[in-house]
Design a protein around this motif. Structure first.
Motif, mmCIF file in Angstrom:
data_model
loop_
_atom_site.group_PDB
_atom_site.id
_atom_site.type_symbol
_atom_site.label_atom_id
_atom_site.label_comp_id
_atom_site.label_asym_id
_atom_site.label_seq_id
_atom_site.Cartn_x
_atom_site.Cartn_y
_atom_site.Cartn_z
ATOM 1 N N TYR B 3 -18.756 2.860 -19.263
ATOM 2 C CA TYR B 3 -18.084 2.890 -17.975
ATOM 3 C C TYR B 3 -16.879 1.999 -18.160
ATOM 4 O O TYR B 3 -16.802 1.255 -19.130
ATOM 5 C CB TYR B 3 -19.014 2.439 -16.841
ATOM 6 N N THR B 5 -15.476 -0.650 -16.929
ATOM 7 C CA THR B 5 -15.188 -2.024 -16.566
ATOM 8 C C THR B 5 -14.916 -2.971 -17.710
ATOM 9 O O THR B 5 -13.978 -3.746 -17.642
ATOM 10 C CB THR B 5 -16.272 -2.544 -15.636
ATOM 11 N N PHE B 9 -11.605 -4.809 -17.356
ATOM 12 C CA PHE B 9 -11.504 -6.264 -17.238
ATOM 13 C C PHE B 9 -10.778 -6.861 -18.426
ATOM 14 O O PHE B 9 -10.030 -7.823 -18.289
ATOM 15 C CB PHE B 9 -12.890 -6.901 -17.081
ATOM 16 N N ASN B 29 -6.054 -0.974 -6.554
ATOM 17 C CA ASN B 29 -6.039 -1.713 -5.285
ATOM 18 C C ASN B 29 -4.748 -1.457 -4.526
ATOM 19 O O ASN B 29 -3.688 -1.925 -4.944
ATOM 20 C CB ASN B 29 -6.124 -3.222 -5.558
ATOM 21 N N PRO B 30 -4.815 -0.785 -3.388
ATOM 22 C CA PRO B 30 -3.601 -0.530 -2.607
ATOM 23 C C PRO B 30 -2.890 -1.839 -2.264
ATOM 24 O O PRO B 30 -3.543 -2.845 -1.969
ATOM 25 C CB PRO B 30 -4.136 0.124 -1.332
ATOM 26 N N GLY B 86 -18.712 4.089 -4.313
ATOM 27 C CA GLY B 86 -19.598 3.847 -5.456
ATOM 28 C C GLY B 86 -21.037 4.176 -5.130
ATOM 29 O O GLY B 86 -21.680 4.962 -5.841
ATOM 30 N N TYR B 114 -16.719 5.869 -13.914
ATOM 31 C CA TYR B 114 -18.006 5.573 -13.280
ATOM 32 C C TYR B 114 -18.960 6.773 -13.331
ATOM 33 O O TYR B 114 -20.173 6.585 -13.314
ATOM 34 C CB TYR B 114 -17.813 5.147 -11.826
ATOM 35 N N GLY B 117 -20.905 6.706 -16.455
ATOM 36 C CA GLY B 117 -21.756 5.514 -16.355
ATOM 37 C C GLY B 117 -22.984 5.780 -15.506
ATOM 38 O O GLY B 117 -24.115 5.458 -15.883
ATOM 39 N N LYS B 118 -22.783 6.397 -14.357
ATOM 40 C CA LYS B 118 -23.918 6.700 -13.473
ATOM 41 C C LYS B 118 -24.834 7.747 -14.108
ATOM 42 O O LYS B 118 -26.059 7.694 -13.966
ATOM 43 C CB LYS B 118 -23.416 7.223 -12.114
ATOM 44 N N ILE B 223 -8.853 -1.126 1.917
ATOM 45 C CA ILE B 223 -9.870 -2.187 1.993
ATOM 46 C C ILE B 223 -10.923 -1.959 0.900
ATOM 47 O O ILE B 223 -12.116 -1.848 1.193
ATOM 48 C CB ILE B 223 -10.562 -2.214 3.372
ATOM 49 N N THR B 224 -10.473 -1.968 -0.355
ATOM 50 C CA THR B 224 -11.429 -1.697 -1.437
ATOM 51 C C THR B 224 -12.538 -2.752 -1.490
ATOM 52 O O THR B 224 -13.626 -2.484 -1.987
ATOM 53 C CB THR B 224 -10.722 -1.644 -2.801
ATOM 54 N N GLY B 225 -12.266 -3.959 -0.966
ATOM 55 C CA GLY B 225 -13.268 -5.021 -1.012
ATOM 56 C C GLY B 225 -14.310 -4.973 0.092
ATOM 57 O O GLY B 225 -15.296 -5.702 0.047
ATOM 58 N N PHE B 226 -14.103 -4.104 1.101
ATOM 59 C CA PHE B 226 -15.050 -4.092 2.228
ATOM 60 C C PHE B 226 -16.330 -3.335 1.895
ATOM 61 O O PHE B 226 -17.370 -3.601 2.459
ATOM 62 C CB PHE B 226 -14.400 -3.490 3.474
ATOM 63 N N ARG B 227 -16.211 -2.351 1.020
ATOM 64 C CA ARG B 227 -17.352 -1.541 0.584
ATOM 65 C C ARG B 227 -17.969 -0.755 1.739
ATOM 66 O O ARG B 227 -19.138 -0.934 2.087
ATOM 67 C CB ARG B 227 -18.433 -2.377 -0.120
#
Lengths: 366, 366
Positions: B3, B5, B9, B29-30, B86, B114, B117-118, B223-227
């Motif tokens: 996957y 990451t 990273f 990330n917008p 995700g 992903y 990976g899944k 808002i990619t961090g809000f999930r």
């Protein structure tokens, strides 16, 4: 028994649909309020916007992991911040299966119903060990069920539903049974801030490559809806767990992580002490009334729950409905927690109306 | 390829550790900011406290499910609110495996990493279908790989990384291939608000018991961090998916759900139109510079990405590092997306410095 929700939701909606006043002692939602750091943290976060609204690191905000690692005295690389204790237990149990060293989980009876649910979802088999009537779980009984097929042993202290708190010697034994059978101890410690006995011992106290500790801020900070928990893995198990976390959820919700971090920094020990005192006094009030009702009951050393057995009134679903209809008090049928407590009812002490509920039960059975 | 990451990273930290100025075109990330309803909703939620901080319904806040159901013209019982796209894709692919009608997933090459990976995490096998160079995915090529072993077909339109948008006829064919082989089409539509071509067609347009649509507010509301995402299941598949959601995460974070609900009600179509126009102009700026650099490139019909192939400069990890060091622009190596694009580099147009990045590349290769 699959997992508790159908039954849980059934009881909840039965209670809510009642036309008379029913005191809800079904759910495990704290009613004592979050510390102010939670709201303050959310307000602070809401104004950040931009890059702060985007993906956090998959394993959790760095500062939150550092805070957790410092409090638990582990390396921050061992910490995965999860979508509540639910995901933490899922990752831990999945990690046990991925080792391919057995496909059975040893669970207690009575049991927190999500564990057998996850066991089944992971394609594993559950082996249940009955606790003593006071909720004590004997390491000997666990050892009798352990074998080379054991993937993991899942324990919960302070315990939902029994209120038992396992002492140091017991936890040490669980860790050593896991080591003996090349299994993983999964120690779910979400009620660690609700130990009334002073004997709570985290599995982290014992250095071992065979134990995973899961925890959550849901109960600790009265934010069950935020979904922030964590799991602490031994160093050589953590990478695969991080991969599963990433492939399942990518990351844990950032506003919630931010609020938790803020609250951890701002909240004093008095907040937790007050909640413990509140619960202890509710336990007293409630169990006195159970005495008056002629019921047997658990005397919890921790967590939020009292289990009660009323004379000639087994805790079946239909009797629980009868209690809702005739006494105006809603509890959870014992059968939700396995076979050993199917004549008991679990009451969650998370309502300011504990005293009123106690009176209603005393009147009804008295 | 497992996957993306580790590679992701690696490239991110390589870029961040550089001592000179590097323009980050790696992440998705917008950078254009969330609509104000997000912050407003979070502030409003932060003041609620008490019961509003506790467990939401496992499948999502009722009003959010109703809002989604109304917008997508489905019954709200078919909607599961997830921890981002995700988890939505995880639930959908797991659901395909649970039907026990095959253990292979048909994926595209290039592929959003992903998905393989899944696939691996679920114990399934991936069969890759190469897209045409312009990102077009031919239903015929998909049909050739389909068999009774096919559990699911996973497509993504608008596509990351190619920018392709599948038209109505293509989507209809994917649905009918899934039906033919008793498989599930998993249609990941997280970029649906970023269609520049006008030809985007949701798989929901075709009534079928063999398709699951996944989506997310991560890109739509920046808002990619809000999930917060969701999956829409056919009625007879949804219950088991809800069970897995509950046993994995219990519920999706409530502050984030509340903010999304608030923003959905407040945000006008102009917000989305402005973002599309911004991206279209970035694509123009960037591809003009790629012309000047003598590169081949994708002309995206949607999503945020341009793939480029530079003369005598294959998109390997070491060349991507060279671009960071010598041109000051960071992209993703093509090998992250499968074997068919390993001489390409993907650039995410989510930085206000697209023009500067374009000039740097034109200078470097010109």
């Amino acid at each position: 028994m699959d997992y508790d929700t159908p039954l849980f939701f059934h009881v909840m909606s039965y209670a809510m649909e009642a036309e008379h006043d029913v005191i809800d002692m079904v759910s495990g939602n704290p009613d004592w309020g979050s510390p102010p750091g939670i709201s303050d943290g959310l307000h602070e976060y809401a104004d950040l916007g931009g890059a702060d609204f985007q993906y956090p690191p998959s394993e959790g905000l760095r500062e939150l992991r550092e805070e957790i690692a410092a409090r638990r005295d582990v390396d921050q690389s061992q910490v995965v911040v999860t979508c509540g204790g639910g995901e933490a237990n899922y990752l831990a149990m999945a990690r046990a299966m991925e080792r391919e060293s057995g496909d059975e989980f040893i669970l207690t009876d009575p049991v927190y119903p999500y564990y057998p649910g996850k066991t089944k979802m992971l394609g594993a088999t559950a082996r249940f060990v009955a606790t003593d009537e006071d909720g004590t779980l004997s390491p000997e009984a666990v050892r009798e069920q352990a074998s080379e097929n054991t993937a993991g042993i899942v324990v919960n202290s302070p315990n939902n539903p029994t209120g038992a708190v396992y002492d140091e010697e017991t936890m040490r034994e669980f860790v050593s049974i896991a080591e003996e059978y090349d299994a993983l101890l999964v120690s779910d410690e979400v009620y660690d801030h609700f130990d009334f006995s002073g004997k709570f011992t985290s599995a982290l106290s014992f250095d071992s490559d065979n134990r995973i500790v899961t925890n959550s801020f849901s109960k600790t900070l009265a934010i069950t809806g935020f979904r922030v928990g964590y799991a602490i893995f031994p160093p050589e198990l953590v990478d695969v767990a991080k991969t599963r976390h990433m492939l399942t959820n990518v990351a844990t919700s950032r506003p919630a992580q931010y609020a938790v971090l803020h609250a951890l920094r701002e909240t004093t020990p008095e907040y937790h002490e007050e909640n413990r005192q509140l619960l202890k006094s509710r336990v007293e009030t409630f169990t006195s009334a159970l005495d008056a009702a002629g019921a047997d009951y658990s005397e919890p050393d921790g967590a939020f729950y009292v289990m009660a057995r009323f004379p000639d009134f087994p805790g079946t679903l239909s009797n629980v409905e009868k209690l809702i209809d005739e006494a105006g008090v809603a509890g959870m049928p014992g059968e939700a927690f396995g076979s050993s407590r199917d004549d008991w009812v679990r009451f969650a002490l998370v309502t300011p109306e504990v005293e009123e509920a106690a009176e209603r039960l005393a009147d009804y059975f008295g």
